[in-house]
Design a protein around this motif. Structure first.
Motif, PDB file in Angstrom:
ATOM      1  N   GLU A 163       2.401  -1.162 -21.975  1.00 59.06           N
ATOM      2  CA  GLU A 163       3.576  -1.983 -21.658  1.00 59.06           C
ATOM      3  C   GLU A 163       4.679  -1.139 -21.028  1.00 59.06           C
ATOM      4  OE1 GLU A 163       4.596  -3.707 -25.425  1.00 59.06           O
ATOM      5  OE2 GLU A 163       3.019  -5.226 -25.293  1.00 59.06           O
ATOM      6  N   TRP A 164       4.910   0.032 -21.596  1.00 62.34           N
ATOM      7  CA  TRP A 164       5.953   0.918 -21.082  1.00 62.34           C
ATOM      8  C   TRP A 164       5.633   1.365 -19.660  1.00 62.34           C
ATOM      9  CZ3 TRP A 164       6.362   5.946 -19.359  1.00 62.34           C
ATOM     10  CH2 TRP A 164       7.656   6.451 -19.253  1.00 62.34           C
ATOM     11  N   ARG A 165       4.381   1.786 -19.434  1.00 63.12           N
ATOM     12  CA  ARG A 165       3.992   2.235 -18.095  1.00 63.12           C
ATOM     13  C   ARG A 165       4.057   1.097 -17.079  1.00 63.12           C
ATOM     14  NH1 ARG A 165      -1.237   6.111 -19.474  1.00 63.12           N
ATOM     15  NH2 ARG A 165      -0.059   7.689 -20.615  1.00 63.12           N
ATOM     16  N   MET A 166       3.660  -0.098 -17.498  1.00 64.56           N
ATOM     17  CA  MET A 166       3.706  -1.249 -16.598  1.00 64.56           C
ATOM     18  C   MET A 166       5.156  -1.590 -16.253  1.00 64.56           C
ATOM     19  SD  MET A 166       1.743  -3.119 -14.922  1.00 64.56           S
ATOM     20  CE  MET A 166       1.594  -4.697 -14.131  1.00 64.56           C
ATOM     21  N   ARG A 195       0.731   3.947 -11.604  1.00 61.78           N
ATOM     22  CA  ARG A 195      -0.142   3.275 -10.638  1.00 61.78           C
ATOM     23  C   ARG A 195      -1.449   2.834 -11.285  1.00 61.78           C
ATOM     24  NH1 ARG A 195      -0.339   6.922  -6.566  1.00 61.78           N
ATOM     25  NH2 ARG A 195      -2.014   8.031  -7.579  1.00 61.78           N
ATOM     26  N   HIS A 196      -2.030   3.682 -12.109  1.00 61.87           N
ATOM     27  CA  HIS A 196      -3.312   3.367 -12.732  1.00 61.87           C
ATOM     28  C   HIS A 196      -3.207   2.087 -13.562  1.00 61.87           C
ATOM     29  CE1 HIS A 196      -7.040   5.044 -15.006  1.00 61.87           C
ATOM     30  NE2 HIS A 196      -7.352   4.104 -14.161  1.00 61.87           N
ATOM     31  N   VAL A 197      -2.188   1.987 -14.387  1.00 64.11           N
ATOM     32  CA  VAL A 197      -1.983   0.806 -15.226  1.00 64.11           C
ATOM     33  C   VAL A 197      -1.709  -0.415 -14.345  1.00 64.11           C
ATOM     34  CG1 VAL A 197      -0.436  -0.226 -16.932  1.00 64.11           C
ATOM     35  CG2 VAL A 197      -1.221   2.111 -17.228  1.00 64.11           C
ATOM     36  N   PHE A 198      -0.871  -0.249 -13.331  1.00 67.00           N
ATOM     37  CA  PHE A 198      -0.511  -1.343 -12.435  1.00 67.00           C
ATOM     38  C   PHE A 198      -1.747  -1.901 -11.731  1.00 67.00           C
ATOM     39  CE2 PHE A 198       0.991  -3.078  -8.401  1.00 67.00           C
ATOM     40  CZ  PHE A 198       2.035  -3.885  -8.809  1.00 67.00           C
ATOM     41  N   ALA A 217       0.827  -1.207   0.000  1.00 60.61           N
ATOM     42  CA  ALA A 217       0.000   0.000   0.000  1.00 60.61           C
ATOM     43  C   ALA A 217       0.864   1.260   0.000  1.00 60.61           C
ATOM     44  CB  ALA A 217      -0.938   0.001   1.206  1.00 60.61           C
ATOM     45  N   GLN A 218       1.932   1.257   0.785  1.00 61.32           N
ATOM     46  CA  GLN A 218       2.827   2.415   0.822  1.00 61.32           C
ATOM     47  C   GLN A 218       3.499   2.629  -0.531  1.00 61.32           C
ATOM     48  OE1 GLN A 218       5.398   1.326   4.064  1.00 61.32           O
ATOM     49  NE2 GLN A 218       4.149   2.397   5.585  1.00 61.32           N
ATOM     50  N   ILE A 219       3.923   1.552  -1.147  1.00 57.39           N
ATOM     51  CA  ILE A 219       4.567   1.649  -2.455  1.00 57.39           C
ATOM     52  C   ILE A 219       3.579   2.174  -3.485  1.00 57.39           C
ATOM     53  CG2 ILE A 219       5.544   0.302  -4.358  1.00 57.39           C
ATOM     54  CD1 ILE A 219       6.818  -1.507  -2.171  1.00 57.39           C
ATOM     55  N   LEU A 220       2.359   1.644  -3.480  1.00 51.08           N
ATOM     56  CA  LEU A 220       1.347   2.089  -4.443  1.00 51.08           C
ATOM     57  C   LEU A 220       0.987   3.558  -4.250  1.00 51.08           C
ATOM     58  CD1 LEU A 220      -1.069  -0.960  -4.688  1.00 51.08           C
ATOM     59  CD2 LEU A 220       0.483  -0.095  -6.438  1.00 51.08           C
ATOM     60  N   HIS A 221       0.881   3.988  -3.011  1.00 52.66           N
ATOM     61  CA  HIS A 221       0.527   5.387  -2.760  1.00 52.66           C
ATOM     62  C   HIS A 221       1.625   6.351  -3.185  1.00 52.66           C
ATOM     63  CE1 HIS A 221      -3.330   4.748  -0.951  1.00 52.66           C
ATOM     64  NE2 HIS A 221      -2.834   3.883  -0.091  1.00 52.66           N
ATOM     65  N   SER A 222       2.871   5.908  -3.134  1.00 51.16           N
ATOM     66  CA  SER A 222       3.965   6.790  -3.522  1.00 51.16           C
ATOM     67  C   SER A 222       4.300   6.699  -5.017  1.00 51.16           C
ATOM     68  CB  SER A 222       5.218   6.465  -2.699  1.00 51.16           C
ATOM     69  OG  SER A 222       5.705   5.173  -3.014  1.00 51.16           O
ATOM     70  N   MET A 223       3.723   5.713  -5.696  1.00 57.35           N
ATOM     71  CA  MET A 223       3.983   5.526  -7.129  1.00 57.35           C
ATOM     72  C   MET A 223       3.318   6.648  -7.933  1.00 57.35           C
ATOM     73  SD  MET A 223       2.908   2.250  -9.536  1.00 57.35           S
ATOM     74  CE  MET A 223       3.853   1.073  -8.595  1.00 57.35           C
ATOM     75  N   PRO A 224       3.997   7.159  -8.961  1.00 58.97           N
ATOM     76  CA  PRO A 224       3.367   8.172  -9.819  1.00 58.97           C
ATOM     77  C   PRO A 224       2.044   7.650 -10.392  1.00 58.97           C
ATOM     78  CG  PRO A 224       5.707   7.982 -10.321  1.00 58.97           C
ATOM     79  CD  PRO A 224       5.380   6.874  -9.362  1.00 58.97           C
ATOM     80  N   GLU A 228       9.427  -1.581 -12.234  1.00 56.14           N
ATOM     81  CA  GLU A 228      10.745  -1.086 -11.800  1.00 56.14           C
ATOM     82  C   GLU A 228      10.617  -0.274 -10.517  1.00 56.14           C
ATOM     83  OE1 GLU A 228      12.279   1.075 -15.122  1.00 56.14           O
ATOM     84  OE2 GLU A 228      12.578  -0.744 -16.312  1.00 56.14           O
ATOM     85  N   TYR A 229       9.579   0.532 -10.438  1.00 60.34           N
ATOM     86  CA  TYR A 229       9.336   1.336  -9.249  1.00 60.34           C
ATOM     87  C   TYR A 229       9.124   0.441  -8.032  1.00 60.34           C
ATOM     88  CZ  TYR A 229       7.428   5.012  -6.278  1.00 60.34           C
ATOM     89  OH  TYR A 229       7.218   5.883  -5.254  1.00 60.34           O
TER      90      TYR A 229
END
Length: 162
Positions: A146-149, A118-121, A107-114, A154-155
């Motif tokens: 694909e690029w965003r994923m 995040r939307h694609v993930f 959850a912390q990683i997802l909240h800090s992800m751009p 990587e994030y």
């Protein structure tokens, strides 16, 4: 990585290279939770499960190996729960605690992800949408998805010390 392939000589060399490169890392990741002997067993079983995959199909080796190891631990936990009586005792509490920690970390990683990544993930990993479905939903190309994923993975990997 959708289909397992027969290992050829080059793939066996690739698996050996993969083992030499990441087995120590994987063991270090597992040792605090499992202890030395159990971690070594899980590392070995992880590579047995990874053997059918062609090295060229593995884009993120650390994430791939860690996912296999986590699946092995989950399978073992489920198997043990079926064998044990209804009361699981303190061992089950430790597993539940570890799962809660993993959820908090994610959850912390997802909240800090751009948000762009995040939307694609989230659409892919939690809503189960395929890349073409995500592309149609977001009105972008599959290549963009694909690029965003890839950036999202990587994030996550960088935040999880992969």
């Amino acid at each position: 990585m959708t289909e397992a392939k027969q290992l050829g000589v080059n793939d066996q060399d690739g698996l050996n290279r993969l083992y030499r490169q990441y087995s120590v890392w994987l063991g270090r990741r597992l040792r605090p939770a499992l202890g030395s002997e159990a971690a070594a067993d899980v590392v070995q079983e992880t590579y047995i499960r990874a053997a059918p995959y062609a090295l060229s199909d593995i884009r993120h080796p650390k994430a791939f190996l860690l996912k296999i190891a986590m699946n092995l631990l989950r399978d073992e936990r489920r198997s043990r729960a079926r064998r044990e009586p209804a009361e699981h005792g303190p061992d089950m509490v430790n597993h539940e605690h570890a799962s809660q920690i993993e959820e908090i970390l994610l959850a912390q990683i997802l909240h800090s992800m751009p948000a762009l990544y995040r939307h694609v993930f989230v659409l892919n990993r939690f809503d189960g949408m395929t890349y073409p479905e995500i592309a149609r939903t977001l009105d972008v190309s599959v290549k963009t998805v694909e690029w965003r994923m890839a950036r999202a993975m990587e994030y996550c990997a960088s935040r999880m010390d992969l």
